[in-house]
Design an enzyme around this catalytic site. Structure first.
Site, PDB file in Angstrom:
ATOM      1  CD  GLU A   1     -61.071 -28.307  19.821  1.00 17.35           C
ATOM      2  OE1 GLU A   1     -61.154 -29.197  20.682  1.00 17.35           O
ATOM      3  OE2 GLU A   1     -62.068 -27.705  19.367  1.00 17.35           O
TER       4      GLU A   1
ATOM      5  CG  ASP B   1     -59.793 -21.344  26.714  1.00 15.91           C
ATOM      6  OD1 ASP B   1     -60.410 -20.701  27.577  1.00 15.91           O
ATOM      7  OD2 ASP B   1     -60.006 -22.553  26.505  1.00 15.91           O
TER       8      ASP B   1
ATOM      9  CG  HIS C   1     -61.194 -29.049  24.283  1.00 17.32           C
ATOM     10  ND1 HIS C   1     -62.146 -28.713  23.346  1.00 17.32           N
ATOM     11  CD2 HIS C   1     -61.704 -28.621  25.469  1.00 17.32           C
ATOM     12  CE1 HIS C   1     -63.158 -28.105  23.938  1.00 17.32           C
ATOM     13  NE2 HIS C   1     -62.915 -28.035  25.225  1.00 17.32           N
TER      14      HIS C   1
ATOM     15  CG  ASN D   1     -62.617 -32.259  21.847  1.00 14.36           C
ATOM     16  OD1 ASN D   1     -62.364 -31.854  22.986  1.00 14.36           O
ATOM     17  ND2 ASN D   1     -62.507 -31.499  20.772  1.00 14.36           N
TER      18      ASN D   1
END
Ligand code: F6R
Length: 243
Positions: A141, A67, A136, A134
């Site tokens: 996300e 990413d 991800h 979280n």
């Protein structure tokens, strides 16, 4: 799903590097998806050491960054491409390295280019992942649809805060480009690393709880070849029991 626990983050890093080495021993021109962040730093250090000792040969491997922030000027020290260069690629011979361009004028076109490049390389042999607090993976996300190979996402505030901790004085962009869940799930093999107590709760949710887009990493439960590699601190709430 294989689940491995190591006494320390150092042990985790060493075994993770060895797993990459074994992959390229079996498939010398393997396509590898590689993460940035705190977790894999030790793995990259070990990979540099193993390469120097002649135990890791990436000279034919094709490396793709998982990413990237978007937008950022090319060559900015905060880009994930710069991270991977600093920690691995500047130090070892690799067959090829590609990454999402943080300065691409059109993020959709850039994602199309990247997905096509990975497809042309034959798809991903090994996706190496970290996990966000979280849930991800890559920068997928919570709530992001699993139907894309590559996409531009809005980053959650917690994700940007984590990046600020990691790059002091750096104000991360509010968006990122990432390999999508569909592409990550199409990897022939996946290895997810987690270390430290701040990952314990999300590891338990992702692998001990239901499969849900609210916790993107939980989708890995449906992948046929996933290895979770964690240190004891990350494993505190999910000690791999019952697997
Ligand atoms: C980074 C990436 C992210 C990180 C995750 C954990 O390339 O894809 O999913 O793996 O945010 O980051 P650390 O390791 O810094 O806790």
């Amino acid at each position: 799903m294989e689940c491995l626990i190591y006494p320390t983050a150092e042990e985790l890093s060493r075994h993770a590097a060895t797993r990459v080495a074994l992959t390229v021993r079996t498939i010398p021109d393997a396509v590898l998806a590689l993460p940035t962040g705190n977790t894999p730093l030790g793995m990259y250090r070990e990979m540099r050491g193993q390469a120097a000792a002649g135990n890791l040969d990436l000279s034919r491997a094709r490396l793709f960054a998982l990413d990237e922030f978007w937008p950022l000027p090319a060559g900015h020290g905060g880009t994930f491409a710069a991270f991977l260069r600093r920690n691995l690629i500047d130090h070892v011979r690799v067959g090829a390295f590609d990454h999402l361009h943080s300065d691409a004028p059109d993020p959709v076109a850039e994602c199309d280019r990247y997905a096509a490049a990975i497809a042309a390389a034959g798809g991903i042999d090994l996706a190496v992942l970290g996990i966000g607090r979280n849930g991800h993976i890559g920068y997928n996300e919570p709530g992001v649809a699993p139907t894309r190979d590559c996409l531009c996402v809005d980053l959650e505030e917690g994700t940007r805060k984590a990046a600020r901790e990691y790059f002091p004085g750096f104000e991360p962009p509010s968006r990122g480009l990432t390999m999508g869940l569909r592409l990550i799930l199409s990897a022939r093999s996946v290895m997810l690393m987690a270390s430290g107590t701040d990952k314990a709760a999300i590891i338990a949710q992702a692998f001990g709880g239901p499969v849900t887009l609210d916790v993107p990493a939980s989708l890995l439960q449906q992948h046929p070849d996933v290895t979770i590699m964690q240190d004891v601190a990350a494993a505190a709430e999910y000690p791999c029991t019952g697997r």
